[in-house]
Design a protein around this motif. Structure first.
Motif, mmCIF file in Angstrom:
data_model
loop_
_atom_site.group_PDB
_atom_site.id
_atom_site.type_symbol
_atom_site.label_atom_id
_atom_site.label_comp_id
_atom_site.label_asym_id
_atom_site.label_seq_id
_atom_site.Cartn_x
_atom_site.Cartn_y
_atom_site.Cartn_z
ATOM 1 N N ARG A 137 3.389 3.885 11.820
ATOM 2 C CA ARG A 137 4.216 2.839 11.222
ATOM 3 C C ARG A 137 4.332 1.634 12.161
ATOM 4 N NH1 ARG A 137 6.431 7.486 9.017
ATOM 5 N NH2 ARG A 137 7.077 7.303 6.826
ATOM 6 N N VAL A 138 4.504 1.923 13.459
ATOM 7 C CA VAL A 138 4.607 0.816 14.424
ATOM 8 C C VAL A 138 3.299 0.031 14.437
ATOM 9 C CG1 VAL A 138 4.964 0.201 16.835
ATOM 10 C CG2 VAL A 138 6.274 2.075 15.824
ATOM 11 N N GLN A 139 2.189 0.768 14.406
ATOM 12 C CA GLN A 139 0.889 0.095 14.415
ATOM 13 C C GLN A 139 0.758 -0.821 13.192
ATOM 14 O OE1 GLN A 139 -1.811 1.349 16.931
ATOM 15 N NE2 GLN A 139 -2.063 -0.820 16.576
ATOM 16 N N LEU A 140 1.257 -0.349 12.075
ATOM 17 C CA LEU A 140 1.185 -1.176 10.866
ATOM 18 C C LEU A 140 2.088 -2.412 11.004
ATOM 19 C CD1 LEU A 140 0.010 -1.379 7.966
ATOM 20 C CD2 LEU A 140 2.104 -0.278 7.156
ATOM 21 N N MET A 141 3.278 -2.200 11.554
ATOM 22 C CA MET A 141 4.193 -3.335 11.755
ATOM 23 C C MET A 141 3.554 -4.409 12.625
ATOM 24 S SD MET A 141 7.945 -1.872 12.510
ATOM 25 C CE MET A 141 8.100 -0.140 12.289
ATOM 26 N N VAL A 142 2.853 -3.952 13.651
ATOM 27 C CA VAL A 142 2.204 -4.894 14.569
ATOM 28 C C VAL A 142 1.178 -5.743 13.819
ATOM 29 C CG1 VAL A 142 0.498 -4.901 16.428
ATOM 30 C CG2 VAL A 142 2.627 -3.646 16.705
ATOM 31 N N GLU A 147 2.940 -11.977 8.976
ATOM 32 C CA GLU A 147 2.507 -12.378 7.636
ATOM 33 C C GLU A 147 1.071 -12.863 7.665
ATOM 34 O OE1 GLU A 147 5.005 -14.510 5.065
ATOM 35 O OE2 GLU A 147 6.229 -12.685 5.059
ATOM 36 N N ALA A 148 0.180 -11.938 7.992
ATOM 37 C CA ALA A 148 -1.222 -12.300 8.188
ATOM 38 C C ALA A 148 -1.861 -12.804 6.899
ATOM 39 C CB ALA A 148 -1.975 -11.078 8.707
ATOM 40 N N ASP A 149 -2.852 -13.691 7.057
ATOM 41 C CA ASP A 149 -3.636 -14.152 5.913
ATOM 42 C C ASP A 149 -4.661 -13.096 5.521
ATOM 43 O OD1 ASP A 149 -2.293 -16.517 6.093
ATOM 44 O OD2 ASP A 149 -3.827 -17.493 7.328
ATOM 45 N N LEU A 150 -5.091 -12.332 6.517
ATOM 46 C CA LEU A 150 -6.094 -11.290 6.279
ATOM 47 C C LEU A 150 -5.650 -10.048 7.021
ATOM 48 C CD1 LEU A 150 -8.981 -10.242 5.482
ATOM 49 C CD2 LEU A 150 -9.762 -11.170 7.660
ATOM 50 N N LEU A 151 -5.641 -8.927 6.319
ATOM 51 C CA LEU A 151 -5.263 -7.677 6.966
ATOM 52 C C LEU A 151 -6.466 -6.745 6.972
ATOM 53 C CD1 LEU A 151 -1.760 -6.929 5.441
ATOM 54 C CD2 LEU A 151 -2.292 -7.150 7.879
ATOM 55 N N ILE A 152 -6.796 -6.262 8.144
ATOM 56 C CA ILE A 152 -7.880 -5.287 8.263
ATOM 57 C C ILE A 152 -7.237 -3.997 8.750
ATOM 58 C CG2 ILE A 152 -10.028 -4.724 9.445
ATOM 59 C CD1 ILE A 152 -10.584 -7.136 7.910
ATOM 60 N N LEU A 153 -7.225 -2.986 7.895
ATOM 61 C CA LEU A 153 -6.533 -1.743 8.223
ATOM 62 C C LEU A 153 -7.549 -0.597 8.206
ATOM 63 C CD1 LEU A 153 -3.567 -2.330 5.725
ATOM 64 C CD2 LEU A 153 -3.715 -3.092 8.096
ATOM 65 N N ASP A 154 -7.765 -0.028 9.388
ATOM 66 C CA ASP A 154 -8.780 1.026 9.504
ATOM 67 C C ASP A 154 -8.077 2.379 9.396
ATOM 68 O OD1 ASP A 154 -11.101 2.362 9.918
ATOM 69 O OD2 ASP A 154 -11.582 1.439 11.860
ATOM 70 N N GLU A 155 -8.298 3.057 8.319
ATOM 71 C CA GLU A 155 -7.664 4.367 8.061
ATOM 72 C C GLU A 155 -6.141 4.303 8.244
ATOM 73 O OE1 GLU A 155 -9.175 7.124 7.147
ATOM 74 O OE2 GLU A 155 -11.284 6.733 7.554
ATOM 75 N N PRO A 156 -5.475 3.420 7.548
ATOM 76 C CA PRO A 156 -4.026 3.278 7.797
ATOM 77 C C PRO A 156 -3.220 4.494 7.360
ATOM 78 C CG PRO A 156 -4.676 1.966 5.903
ATOM 79 C CD PRO A 156 -5.934 2.505 6.494
ATOM 80 N N PHE A 157 -3.791 5.306 6.470
ATOM 81 C CA PHE A 157 -2.987 6.397 5.906
ATOM 82 C C PHE A 157 -3.342 7.756 6.495
ATOM 83 C CE2 PHE A 157 -3.504 3.209 2.460
ATOM 84 C CZ PHE A 157 -2.215 2.708 2.513
ATOM 85 N N SER A 158 -4.268 7.793 7.427
ATOM 86 C CA SER A 158 -4.704 9.109 7.893
ATOM 87 C C SER A 158 -3.570 9.795 8.629
ATOM 88 C CB SER A 158 -5.926 8.977 8.792
ATOM 89 O OG SER A 158 -5.555 8.468 10.044
ATOM 90 N N GLY A 159 -3.386 11.056 8.344
ATOM 91 C CA GLY A 159 -2.377 11.848 9.043
ATOM 92 C C GLY A 159 -0.959 11.629 8.565
ATOM 93 N N LEU A 160 -0.768 10.852 7.494
ATOM 94 C CA LEU A 160 0.597 10.648 7.000
ATOM 95 C C LEU A 160 0.918 11.643 5.896
ATOM 96 C CD1 LEU A 160 0.906 6.770 6.725
ATOM 97 C CD2 LEU A 160 1.808 8.280 8.495
ATOM 98 N N ASP A 161 2.206 11.999 5.786
ATOM 99 C CA ASP A 161 2.595 12.864 4.677
ATOM 100 C C ASP A 161 2.646 12.027 3.402
ATOM 101 O OD1 ASP A 161 5.067 11.510 4.431
ATOM 102 O OD2 ASP A 161 5.919 12.758 6.019
ATOM 103 N N PRO A 162 2.693 12.686 2.238
ATOM 104 C CA PRO A 162 2.617 11.938 0.970
ATOM 105 C C PRO A 162 3.696 10.863 0.842
ATOM 106 C CG PRO A 162 2.366 14.282 0.571
ATOM 107 C CD PRO A 162 2.709 14.137 2.028
ATOM 108 N N ILE A 163 4.884 11.146 1.389
ATOM 109 C CA ILE A 163 5.950 10.139 1.297
ATOM 110 C C ILE A 163 5.588 8.917 2.133
ATOM 111 C CG2 ILE A 163 8.393 9.694 1.762
ATOM 112 C CD1 ILE A 163 8.769 12.786 1.392
#
Lengths: 300, 399
Positions: A137-142, A147-163
């Motif tokens: 979550r912190v990594q995502l906040m960073v 308010e980026a114009d372009l977001l590049i997210l590499d495997e943002p959901f890996s290892g997260l629970d469904p919630i």
């Protein structure tokens, strides 16, 4: 718009990118899919100049990316990239400042994001004290704080629970809704299917499928039939049909791949002739089907 | 954001994060304690190297009046403490127990225990002679002032045509010079290791990948070095400040002059040395893949520093103006450590000091340039340790 054109990168004998070309549009989410080692991460890193490309170009709004524009991007690498001993809130503020926010704006944004992602009570914790999911979550906040114009997210959901996946998914969707171009990679195809407007599938460094998800689905040369037919001949009702491929069979339930130009009414009649139809579904490929088609070369 | 404001943000983070870390607080406290200790030592050391004045026992009834003040006030060139006893037997006992170095017995006779101290003998002789002189003069009808030219004529003026340069290297000077060399080595390696570990931490935690989205390598390098050097300046200021407070508090107005001179030289060479070596440590850190490799990769730098340090403590301290000492104090690599002890113990010509500073000042931008390039080429490279040549080449390739 982000355009990656003809990217090539070779590490020794390993070809990471081979004429890789795709684009991402503002206000839309692009799911970048591909097997492990297909070149997704290399392509994403190239946007930030983290890879020295052997050939090809990365453009933003039609031009080569300048440092000032790059500072308007947000990046979430696949592996954690945070100061382990820095406090969560300080870290988010610091990255906000690096990306051009004033001190006030950065601390306001940090507080909002901490609240939003449920980490307000951990604001003064060191990153290394957090669980995997909270570090994520912190990594995502960073990546989001400015308010980026372009977001590049590499495997943002890996290892997260469904919630966690649902919460982060909402957040990312909002970013696209506010006008950001969002590119993210994932192996969770159902998730991508639910979130993305566009997809690009990479295999062995090349884009093997690209476009709006709906368009790609209807353009697929295949359709899928999921049916269950009771009766003596029920289980084999599809035998002898031309171009039909049996994918799975369990008791009387089958899943078939058929050419896109097959008439579904005709198929249903064949099934009804063989026994009593318990259910019959004729549908365009799911993302998972598209992925398998693309990666195994069915689409070519 | 322009280039320098990016570097400034990096530096501010470095300062904020480190300044509240326990290691920083402890090392600062240590420096303050050391500074107080050093001033205390500098106050005590000169006394330590001088012997306490000897003690003479005087048998009160038998010794002329006026001898005791002459022995005690040092007007005769040396001084002695006086211990009055009432009987000769008592004086002899003090003498044989070693509590007094000599005893003035009736007669007067000067007694020693096992060997004669010529200094003390001369002092006692003069004191007794002077004390009895006034009575002799009074008999002759002269006052002490009238007799002064006879007793104590003006000494001849002395001139030396070709004086030999005296290198004053008393024990306390050598102690100060050695302490300065040790402090210089400690500060270069301490702050060097902060920079090294900071760079390695950013690389191994991969936070550098995220940073590079917003910064260019030179901004990160410059900010990190500037931040850590600012902390170094802060710590040194705390040290110097504590030393000044200690001097005021102890009322040590007569600190050895050499201490001030060496202090200034040490600070100047520390500043130049830090500028020179910081960027080298940063570049070395960038080539490392794992924290464990950090010590290996800096081995050549550390060995160089320790080698120069040992030469400074041996060659420079013992032969401060010899050829090797001259060379060591001028070559930029070794000058930060070797010039200060020369200034303390030898007589470096002003041009030598000027040249060594000029060479350092000229060398620093070159080193920053080379180190910056290696840093930029290596900081984003994952995988195993990166050779210098490889880092150099890939610097050209990355933006």
């Amino acid at each position: 718009m982000l355009e990656l054109t003809g990217l090539r990168k070779q590490y020794g004998d390993v070809v990471a990118l081979d004429e890789c070309t795709f684009r991402a549009q503002p206000g839309r989410m692009l799911g970048l899919l591909g097997p492990n080692g297909s070149g997704k991460t290399t392509a994403m890193r190239s946007v930030f100049g983290l890879v020295h490309l052997d050939d090809g170009a990365v453009r933003w709004r039609g031009e080569a990316i300048q440092p000032e524009e790059r500072a308007r991007f947000g990046y979430m690498p696949e592996q954690r990239g945070l100061y382990p001993r820095m406090r969560v809130r300080d870290q988010v503020i610091y990255f906000g400042r690096l990306h051009g926010l004033s001190a006030d704006a950065a601390s306001r944004a940090a507080d909002e994001w901490l609240e939003r992602l449920g980490l307000s009570d951990r604001a003064e914790s060191r990153v290394e004290e957090l669980s995997h999911g909270n570090q994520q979550r912190v990594q995502l906040m960073v990546a989001l704080v400015h308010e980026a114009d372009l977001l590049i997210l590499d495997e943002p959901f890996s290892g997260l629970d469904p919630i966690g996946v649902a919460a982060l998914g909402d957040v990312v969707r909002e970013q696209a809704a506010r006008g950001a171009a969002v590119v993210f990679s994932s192996h969770q195809l159902d998730l991508v299917e639910g979130l993305c407007e566009d997809i690009a599938v990479v295999n062995q460094g090349r884009i093997v499928l690209e476009g709006a998800l709906d368009a790609v689905r209807s353009a697929s040369p295949s359709r899928y039939v999921h049916a269950s037919v009771d009766g003596d001949a029920g289980a084999a009702w599809h035998a002898g049909l031309e171009g039909v491929e049996l994918l799975t069979a369990r008791n009387s339930e089958v899943r078939l791949r058929v050419p896109a130009d097959v008439d579904p009414a005709e198929l249903l009649r064949t099934a009804q002739a063989a026994g009593s139809v318990v259910f019959f579904r004729f549908e365009p490929p799911s993302l998972s089907d598209l992925f398998m088609e693309a990666v195994s070369g069915v689409a070519e | 954001m322009n280039g320098l404001s990016g570097a400034r943000l990096v530096a501010m983070r470095e300062i904020r994060e480190r300044a509240r870390a326990r290691t920083f607080l402890i090392s600062t406290a240590l420096i303050v304690v050391l500074a107080f200790g050093a001033v205390g030592a500098a106050t005590v050391l000169p006394d330590f190297f001088e012997d306490d004045p000897p003690t003479i026992a005087l048998v009160r009834p038998d010794v002329p009046e006026g001898v005791a003040p002459l022995l005690e006030d040092g007007a005769l060139g040396s001084e002695a403490e006086v211990l009055f006893v009432e009987a000769e037997a008592e004086a002899r006992q003090l003498l044989s127990s070693g509590e007094v170095e000599a005893a003035l017995l009736g007669g007067p006779t000067l007694a020693f225990r096992d060997e004669v101290s010529t200094n003390l003998e001369a002092l006692a002789n003069q004191a007794v002679r002077l004390a009895t002189l006034q009575d002799v003069l009074a008999e002759l009808g002269l006052t002490l002032e009238e007799a002064a030219p006879l007793i104590d004529p003006e000494p001849l003026p002395v001139t030396v045509l070709d004086p030999v340069e005296v290198t004053d290297s008393s024990g306390s000077d050598r102690a100060i010079a050695s302490a300065a060399v040790i402090l210089l080595l400690m500060s270069l390696t301490l702050y060097g290791s902060w920079i090294l570990n900071g760079v390695v931490e950013e690389k191994t935690s991969r936070v550098v990948e995220v940073l590079m989205g917003a910064l260019r390598p030179w901004q990160l390098l410059l900010g990190k070095v500037a931040g850590i050097l600012a902390l170094a300046v802060g710590q040194l200021a705390a040290g110097v400040g504590s030393a000044l407070i200690a001097i005021t508090a102890l009322g040590t107005a007569d600190l050895p002059e050499i201490g001030v001179e060496v202090g200034i030289a040490a600070l100047a060479y520390m500043a130049l040395g830090l500028l020179l070596y910081s960027f080298v440590f940063a570049a070395a850190g960038a080539t490392v893949a794992r924290q464990e490799d950090a010590q290996t990769v800096t081995m050549p730098i550390t060995l160089t520093l320790v080698g120069v340090y040992m030469l400074s403590l041996t060659v420079v301290v013992n032969d401060p103006d010899g050829v090797l000492s001259q060379a060591l104090s001028i070559v930029p690599v070794s000058a930060p450590l070797a010039m200060t002890p020369r200034i303390a113990l030898g007589n470096p010509a002003p041009w030598e000091v000027g040249l060594s500073i000029a060479l350092l000042v000229a060398m620093i931008p070159i080193v920053i340039n080379l180190a910056g390039r290696i840093y930029a080429g290596a900081i984003l490279r994952g995988g195993p340790r990166i050779g210098l040549r490889e880092a150099w080449r890939s610097a050209r390739e990355t933006r």
